[in-house]
Design an enzyme around this catalytic site. Sequence first.
Site, PDB file in Angstrom:
ATOM      1  CE  LYS A 387      -0.697   1.418   4.678  1.00 28.51           C
ATOM      2  NZ  LYS A 387      -1.421   1.635   5.933  1.00 28.51           N
ATOM      3  CG  PHE A 471      -9.640  -3.761   4.136  1.00 29.05           C
ATOM      4  CD1 PHE A 471     -11.119  -3.863   3.648  1.00 29.05           C
ATOM      5  CD2 PHE A 471      -8.627  -4.838   3.572  1.00 29.05           C
ATOM      6  CE1 PHE A 471     -11.529  -4.705   2.651  1.00 29.05           C
ATOM      7  CE2 PHE A 471      -9.317  -5.707   2.870  1.00 29.05           C
ATOM      8  CZ  PHE A 471     -10.558  -5.601   2.399  1.00 29.05           C
ATOM      9  CG  HIS A 472      -5.145   0.365   6.525  1.00 31.84           C
ATOM     10  ND1 HIS A 472      -3.936  -0.078   6.208  1.00 31.84           N
ATOM     11  CD2 HIS A 472      -5.679  -0.943   7.021  1.00 31.84           C
ATOM     12  CE1 HIS A 472      -3.552  -0.910   6.945  1.00 31.84           C
ATOM     13  NE2 HIS A 472      -4.744  -1.711   7.215  1.00 31.84           N
ATOM     14  CE1 TYR A 473     -13.951   2.841   6.381  1.00 29.14           C
ATOM     15  CE2 TYR A 473     -12.954   1.002   5.359  1.00 29.14           C
ATOM     16  CZ  TYR A 473     -13.688   1.330   6.106  1.00 29.14           C
ATOM     17  OH  TYR A 473     -14.777   0.870   6.811  1.00 29.14           O
TER      18      TYR A 473
END
Length: 543
Positions: A387, A471-473
């Site tokens: 990411k 999934f780190h919004y």
Amino acid sequence: MEASKTWLQRTIGSHRLLKAFIFLLIDMSLCYPSEPQGELPYMTSDVKEVAGKSFDYIVVGGGTAGCPLAATLSEKFSVLLVERGGSPYDNPLVLDKRFYGFSLIQTDEFSSVAQDFISTDGVRNCRGRVLGGSSAINGGFYSRASKDFVNSAGWDEELVEDAYAWVESRIVSTPELTPWQTVVEFALLEAGILPYNGFSLEHIEGTKIGGSIFDIWGTRHTSADLLKAANPKNIVVLLNATVKSIIFHGNGNATETAVHGIRFIKSDGSTDQTYEAYLNQPKNSTSSGDVILSAGALGSPQILLLSGIGPHKHLKTLNILHVLSLKGVGKGMKDNPCIAVLVDTDPQSRQPEPPQVTGIAKDFKYIVEGGIIPISFNATRMPIAAKIAFPVSEGKLTLNSTDPRQNPSVKFNYLAEEKDLEDCANMVSLLERVAKSQSVAFYLGVKHQNNLMASTDEQRKFCKENVKTYFHYHGGCTVGSVVDDDYKVYGVKGLRVVDGSTFLESPGTNPMATLLMLGRYQGIKILRERENFSSSFSTQQSP
């Protein structure tokens, strides 16, 4: 003979000795949570038990930040913790490491522990819907924020350290690496992600083993376990109840809106009836408690908008009574772009594995991990994923319904900015070197091939076509836009937001450790604030 050995064989020999030495030096108190565990507080799904009652604090969202926050506040005040999902304690898909990832593929509209949503970018994502929040459905990898992040946030370093330690003593363990995780570790080093840092909870560049909320027996310890540290006489946990909006009342100050309580409904939709719970109103002091939103980067801005706090024009389209103009609500939404490469050629039936090691590269810009994830109940794949840690592209969140159980609409604008696309292309180059390493080829029993993408244009095209979520919004109620440095919502008395929606960037390798810490940290800050106010008030009232 020595010269004919492969890079992997030479590395394995020296690396095993190094690792053995490092683990001898590790504080073995982290092999499993060391703090004595108490009993869980009273929990109920009966909304009538709570309806009409008053509390010093109401925490909305029993997730990663909400549970430690509620537990801390209960030390001296009465607390209502409202969670839209159920308990994790009877669900093996949450608790058992062998079923890691299965909760993400068994979803439904209103009751599953993970709730699917698809951003308007077309990227599938999910959010936790269970006590413990996303700490109940994620990979459990525990790693702190960088020192720079802590300094930039303006946090008290000593209190941050204490809050991290409080969490770690209760739910964090040192993992035993699986064979595949050891191979990923070798692959990261082979790709040049150096130095090797062994086991560390700190956010440091290189390759390291992180902490885990899975213990040595394979049991997950979610943020809900931190409720065992609560004062059971001062806390009630309401499950399967979704907050619909915040209740306001006049406080004699025309320039400030004050919070009175919350409205909530049953999460299963079995009835349209709305219930209410209130904040206590102390008679002898002007200092009172708060409603604290800890519903996550989607839930907290959604609740503010449903309560009439946000851009007037947008609220008017849904006939929501406008209470306060805060243009930042729902703005600054970011999600770290992710690119994943499958190293296995076909689906297999392997044991799912969460990540245990990570590579932190290029001045902390890239985070690389590998795992084994289920794609069905009898098939898995083996991705290595990376990411971008600091994306500049951002989007916004809006309402598309006044039903709080429905997902809001969100657009992240992945790779919209040229810098992000350029960073992604460079990240793909690094990711390929890890995925196509000799280490991975040796483990899979295939011939090593070094056929990397030939051009930057090819890498950029690959990014655009394959971008996913990590999934780190975060964002939507950011510090400086919606909340101040004490996480109080601007222009509203008695309302705070404490969760990932306040972040301008995602801390560390992933935000879980810092969100757990933040819940404890802000709880302590609030307790100290109330104590200082009480002392000051008593002094003023003395003859």
